[in-house]
Scaffold this motif. Structure first.
Motif, PDB file in Angstrom:
ATOM      1  N   TYR A 199       0.868  -1.180   0.000  1.00 36.92           N
ATOM      2  CA  TYR A 199       0.000   0.000   0.000  1.00 36.92           C
ATOM      3  C   TYR A 199       0.901   1.224   0.000  1.00 36.92           C
ATOM      4  CZ  TYR A 199      -3.707  -3.245   1.351  1.00 36.92           C
ATOM      5  OH  TYR A 199      -4.610  -4.282   1.383  1.00 36.92           O
ATOM      6  N   LEU A 236      -2.684   2.269   3.786  1.00 37.28           N
ATOM      7  CA  LEU A 236      -2.042   1.282   4.654  1.00 37.28           C
ATOM      8  C   LEU A 236      -2.546   1.404   6.088  1.00 37.28           C
ATOM      9  CD1 LEU A 236      -0.086  -1.001   5.151  1.00 37.28           C
ATOM     10  CD2 LEU A 236       1.757   0.682   5.385  1.00 37.28           C
ATOM     11  N   GLU A 237      -2.738   2.631   6.557  1.00 36.06           N
ATOM     12  CA  GLU A 237      -3.277   2.808   7.906  1.00 36.06           C
ATOM     13  C   GLU A 237      -4.658   2.168   8.015  1.00 36.06           C
ATOM     14  OE1 GLU A 237      -3.766   6.326  11.191  1.00 36.06           O
ATOM     15  OE2 GLU A 237      -4.581   6.695   9.192  1.00 36.06           O
ATOM     16  N   GLU A 262       0.164   4.367  -0.550  1.00 38.47           N
ATOM     17  CA  GLU A 262      -0.420   5.535   0.103  1.00 38.47           C
ATOM     18  C   GLU A 262      -0.571   5.244   1.601  1.00 38.47           C
ATOM     19  OE1 GLU A 262      -4.022   6.772  -1.731  1.00 38.47           O
ATOM     20  OE2 GLU A 262      -3.241   6.499  -3.768  1.00 38.47           O
ATOM     21  N   PRO A 263       0.050   6.048   2.461  1.00 41.26           N
ATOM     22  CA  PRO A 263      -0.002   5.754   3.892  1.00 41.26           C
ATOM     23  C   PRO A 263      -1.412   5.720   4.461  1.00 41.26           C
ATOM     24  CG  PRO A 263       0.915   7.946   3.498  1.00 41.26           C
ATOM     25  CD  PRO A 263       0.850   7.255   2.169  1.00 41.26           C
ATOM     26  N   GLU A 264      -2.312   6.547   3.895  1.00 42.54           N
ATOM     27  CA  GLU A 264      -3.696   6.532   4.375  1.00 42.54           C
ATOM     28  C   GLU A 264      -4.347   5.169   4.137  1.00 42.54           C
ATOM     29  OE1 GLU A 264      -2.441  10.645   3.328  1.00 42.54           O
ATOM     30  OE2 GLU A 264      -2.466   8.724   2.253  1.00 42.54           O
TER      31      GLU A 264
END
Length: 359
Positions: free
Chosen positions: A213, A219-220, A215-217
């Motif tokens: 993922y 993955l979070e 994009e960190p958003e």
């Protein structure tokens, strides 16, 4: 059903087949080599496949592929081999690929020895690979229990879409005991594997099995989804045994083969009128924290492990300072005797009596 006398490693293989496993990928290593030998002979008889990979790294990635296609799949190894599989295990956890991983532990660190050990507790219960993830971990004390747990592990892996570990030691793999093969006692409604990569037949968009993922958003969001699953496992899948703890002044904590030795120590001490008992975790993760609320008479705990002390940290976290926690261990493939464990317990009780329990 009649019981069959089987060597542990071979019984593990038959349990996997009885649970519906059709694919095994692995690499031989003592003291679990009889397991792949057994499956190399038996899996083709049921239309399955055994592949001896060129390395443990290859084996776990083959597991990832077969599990991602929806198959019931297993790998096994011993301690240094499981260490090599950790990258693939975290990939499978991140991509939610169900599989069963059996570790027949030997002494370490490094190549260590081929003798039984319990020094893989941290590696198994703390994830082992990178990232925020956990895997359910079973800890059998007998060959029969290992058989039962392997069969249940396949159901848990499918139910939660997660890698699931069974952590035995070399002694359980090498001993012979009578076993029977029966369906898991706990019935789980398993959903269809409509997420699997089995081909689209032109009727839908392709399924994607992935743990990347960028994009960190995103993955979070995925990590919180996994966390919700881990909390459900913690709430629903804890298993443990309480043995003669009702009146115990000292309570042992031990798992696997060590718990069997401790039970002999309990017999020795009880014969002298010394009140002792045992908390035996059957699941190392989730850890049975609730069990430590059921020993109101205990003046002290003694954690016994075939290691330098790893589970003892979870025991201390569980009791939250209410009673002192002591440790006795034999690392490097050495096995403690009932007499030496009993001697340590007496020393602790004498110390507690002398100090009045002050700490």
């Amino acid at each position: 059903m009649a019981k069959i006398l089987m060597k542990g490693n071979e019984a593990f293989g038959k349990a996997a087949i009885e649970a519906g496993c059709k694919y095994f990928f692995g690499y031989p290593i003592t003291p679990q080599s009889e397991l792949p030998e057994y499956l190399s002979r038996e899996l083709p008889k049921i239309g399955g496949a055994f592949v001896q990979s060129e390395s443990e790294v290859s084996a776990i990635n083959m597991v990832y592929g077969a599990g991602g296609a929806g198959a019931r799949v297993m790998t096994s190894s011993s301690s240094p081999g499981i260490a090599l599989k950790q990258e693939g295990i975290t990939y499978a956890a991140g991509a939610e690929v169900p599989c069963v991983i059996l570790n027949v532990m030997r002494g370490g660190p490094g190549l260590g020895t081929i003798q039984p050990s319990q020094a893989d507790y941290f590696m198994s219960t703390r994830g082992g690979g990178n990232g925020d993830y956990r895997t359910p971990v079973f800890a059998p004390a007998t060959v029969q229990e290992a058989v039962d747990m392997i069969m249940e592990a396949f159901d848990i892996a499918d139910y939660y879409r997660t890698p699931t570990m069974v952590l035995a030691d070399g002694m359980i793999g090498q001993m012979m005991e009578p076993v029977e093969f029966k369906a898991p006692a706990k019935k789980r409604e398993l959903a269809p594997k409509d997420w699997a990569t089995v081909g689209t037949k032109g009727e839908r968009q392709p399924n994607v099995i992935n743990s990347l993922y960028l994009e960190p958003e995103k993955l979070e969001e995925h990590c919180w989804k996994l966390d919700k699953k881990f909390k459900a496992i913690e709430a629903n899948e804890v298993q443990y045994e309480m043995y003669q703890t009702e009146d115990a002044d000292l309570v042992f904590v031990a798992y696997g083969t060590t718990s069997r030795i401790v039970k002999s120590s309990i017999d020795l001490l009880r014969a002298e009128g010394i009140k002792v008992g045992l908390i035996r975790p059957k699941t190392l993760w989730p850890f049975p924290t609730e069990a430590f609320n059921q020993i109101p008479n205990a003046k002290a705990l003694l954690t016994v492990e075939m290691s330098l002390g790893q589970m003892v940290e979870d025991v201390k976290l569980s009791v939250e300072g209410r009673v002192p926690v002591h440790f006795y261990g034999r690392p490097g493939g050495m096995t403690p005797s009932p007499a030496e464990i009993a001697k340590k317990a007496k020393e602790i009780l004498e110390q507690e009596l002398a100090t009045g329990g002050a700490r």
